[in-house]
Design an enzyme around this catalytic site. Structure first.
Site, PDB file in Angstrom:
ATOM      1  N   LEU A 124     -18.298 -15.997 -46.113  1.00 44.65           N
ATOM      2  CA  LEU A 124     -17.615 -15.658 -45.638  1.00 44.65           C
ATOM      3  C   LEU A 124     -16.191 -15.986 -45.939  1.00 44.65           C
ATOM      4  O   LEU A 124     -14.907 -15.258 -46.478  1.00 44.65           O
ATOM      5  CB  LEU A 124     -18.007 -15.618 -44.249  1.00 44.65           C
ATOM      6  CG  LEU A 124     -16.701 -15.849 -43.322  1.00 44.65           C
ATOM      7  CD1 LEU A 124     -16.542 -14.571 -43.313  1.00 44.65           C
ATOM      8  CD2 LEU A 124     -16.992 -16.482 -41.694  1.00 44.65           C
ATOM      9  N   SER A 131      -9.213 -20.687 -42.136  1.00 45.69           N
ATOM     10  CA  SER A 131      -9.824 -20.568 -40.487  1.00 45.69           C
ATOM     11  C   SER A 131      -9.149 -19.216 -39.897  1.00 45.69           C
ATOM     12  O   SER A 131     -10.028 -19.177 -39.124  1.00 45.69           O
ATOM     13  CB  SER A 131      -8.457 -22.060 -40.391  1.00 45.69           C
ATOM     14  OG  SER A 131      -9.101 -22.955 -40.894  1.00 45.69           O
ATOM     15  N   GLN A 280     -15.881 -61.747 -35.045  1.00 44.31           N
ATOM     16  CA  GLN A 280     -15.648 -60.619 -33.557  1.00 44.31           C
ATOM     17  C   GLN A 280     -14.778 -59.030 -34.010  1.00 44.31           C
ATOM     18  O   GLN A 280     -14.734 -58.387 -33.523  1.00 44.31           O
ATOM     19  CB  GLN A 280     -14.450 -61.115 -32.654  1.00 44.31           C
ATOM     20  CG  GLN A 280     -15.947 -62.022 -31.833  1.00 44.31           C
ATOM     21  CD  GLN A 280     -14.744 -62.514 -30.634  1.00 44.31           C
ATOM     22  OE1 GLN A 280     -13.884 -62.924 -31.091  1.00 44.31           O
ATOM     23  NE2 GLN A 280     -15.529 -63.493 -29.606  1.00 44.31           N
ATOM     24  N   GLY A 341     -13.928 -54.750 -50.957  1.00 45.22           N
ATOM     25  CA  GLY A 341     -13.896 -54.571 -52.091  1.00 45.22           C
ATOM     26  C   GLY A 341     -14.930 -53.578 -52.215  1.00 45.22           C
ATOM     27  O   GLY A 341     -14.673 -52.983 -53.352  1.00 45.22           O
ATOM     28  N   GLU A 364     -17.049 -24.727 -41.109  1.00 46.13           N
ATOM     29  CA  GLU A 364     -17.439 -24.154 -40.273  1.00 46.13           C
ATOM     30  C   GLU A 364     -16.720 -24.962 -38.919  1.00 46.13           C
ATOM     31  O   GLU A 364     -16.806 -24.211 -38.255  1.00 46.13           O
ATOM     32  CB  GLU A 364     -18.591 -25.003 -39.457  1.00 46.13           C
ATOM     33  CG  GLU A 364     -19.909 -25.356 -41.211  1.00 46.13           C
ATOM     34  CD  GLU A 364     -20.680 -24.047 -41.126  1.00 46.13           C
ATOM     35  OE1 GLU A 364     -19.741 -22.393 -41.176  1.00 46.13           O
ATOM     36  OE2 GLU A 364     -20.824 -24.194 -42.815  1.00 46.13           O
TER      37      GLU A 364
END
Length: 391
Positions: A124, A131, A280, A341, A364
């Protein structure tokens, strides 16, 4: 909708074993060589992976949207290139035929797509029509009982190795927009059809992407999907609507894998005398990632069930694709951060998945296109809903 829970669980268990024992051990090799070994593709064929969404009458598994989502989540916990190899056949490349093909077209191609004998692709996108697919310039000129196709498609997954191309072209050149676009089934070997070299890509190495070049490519009028010209854009949107749910499921698998990898690495890696899993801020990245993947999974499964029940989920499919693809990108970014790293080194799963999932926000329909679609449908649904004087 799950038709047979026991059968589905057996299928998921088989796929999970295949992913763990066969696919994951070969991820690094395939990423390096940019090629999936043919014996592995043969194993995919034997497992029936090429025909999951194709109706049972044509040799497929006939999975529902919900069942296919659960399969996609399992499959995509390995590198995304594995699913890309058979994904066209069990997704976008066969869906046009499933929803709109003639009886003869279905009988000719669907069994071969389901078995993996042939590989399909969905042509397509064009250099000037990404877009905005309605601006495509590929033409199909009527010549007796044939059409002559001219134009170029780009960024087509599996184009370099595909055997069957669903090509979208304008049969009414003077008709703008979505009207006058038709879908054609074109087999490799048809004079005038060529595919260029596979593109070098950021990620998903092993999944070839390239151009489809049409130069005076002559096909019979019977090659039009559904047998009627001018319905191609509608066909494309039907296929894409389901594929967006599929793709959202394919974004969840990598997130699951990456959360598992983050937890494993955080427990093993020590800094300042402690595993980094005890800190944390590391826990926050893991918690946010796990929460987001659960939210995406709930959204996608609910939308799949609603599609199975016959509801129009066009807006919700856009939501699934947008949210899940953005979620996968955030989780991959956090995985690199947790790995530190090492996460920037090509030897790690974090680095590889970071590259692989980036394209989910592009094809998509880009995130921005889906945001526009969602906004338009939301505002249309709310129009007139509020009476004057009510807040």
């Amino acid at each position: 909708m799950i038709k047979d829970p026991a059968r589905l669980q057996a299928l998921l268990a088989t796929i999970r074993q295949f992913v763990i024992e066969t696919c994951i051990p070969q991820e690094a090799l395939i990423d390096r060589d940019d090629c999936i070994p043919e014996p592995l593709v043969d194993a995919m064929r034997r497992l029936g992976l090429f025909g999951h969404s194709i109706p049972e009458a044509y040799g497929g598994a006939g999975l529902t949207s919900e069942e296919l989502t659960l399969v996609n989540i399992e499959v995509s916990q390995a590198a995304t290139v594995f699913r890309a190899r058979f994904g066209g056949n069990t997704g976008i490349a066969s869906e046009s035929l499933v929803v709109d093909g003639t009886a003869a077209q279905k009988a000719r191609y669907l069994p071969r797509l389901a078995s993996g004998e042939i590989t399909g692709c969905f042509a397509l996108t064009e250099p000037e029509a990404g877009s905005d697919a309605t601006s495509l310039r590929t033409t199909a000129t009527r010549d007796g009982d044939h059409y002559v196709l001219n134009g170029t498609k780009c960024f087509i997954t599996n184009a370099p190795l595909a055997d069957l191309f669903t090509v979208f072209a304008r049969t009414e050149p003077d008709t703008p927009g979505a009207h006058g676009i038709s879908a054609f089934l074109v087999e490799r070997g048809t004079p005038g059809l060529d595919t260029g070299m596979a593109e070098r890509k950021m990620g998903q190495h092993g999944s070839p992407v390239g151009d489809v070049i049409l130069k005076d490519c002559r096909v019979p009028a019977s090659a039009i999907v559904g047998g009627e010209p001018g319905r191609g854009f509608t066909t494309a949107m039907k296929a894409l609507n389901k594929q967006r749910i599929n793709l959202a499921g394919l974004c969840i698998g990598p997130a699951i894998r990456l959360v598992d990898e983050m937890v494993r690495y955080a427990r093993e890696r020590e800094q300042f005398g402690h595993p980094i899993s005890e800190y944390q801020l590391v826990q926050q990245m893991i918690a946010d990632s796990n929460t987001e993947l659960h939210a995406a999974r709930a959204l996608v499964l609910e939308t799949a069930r609603r599609r199975d029940s016959g509801e129009d989920v066009t807006m919700e499919a856009s939501m699934c694709k947008m949210f899940a693809s953005e979620m996968a990108g955030r989780v991959a970014d956090r995985a690199v951060q947790v790995f530190g790293g090492s996460g920037y080194m090509a030897r790690t799963v974090a680095e590889r998945f970071y590259r692989d999932v980036r394209v989910f926000r592009l094809y998509e329909g880009t995130t921005q296109i889906h945001q526009l679609n969602i906004a338009k449908r939301t505002m249309a649904a709310r129009a007139g809903a509020l009476e004057p004087g009510r807040s």
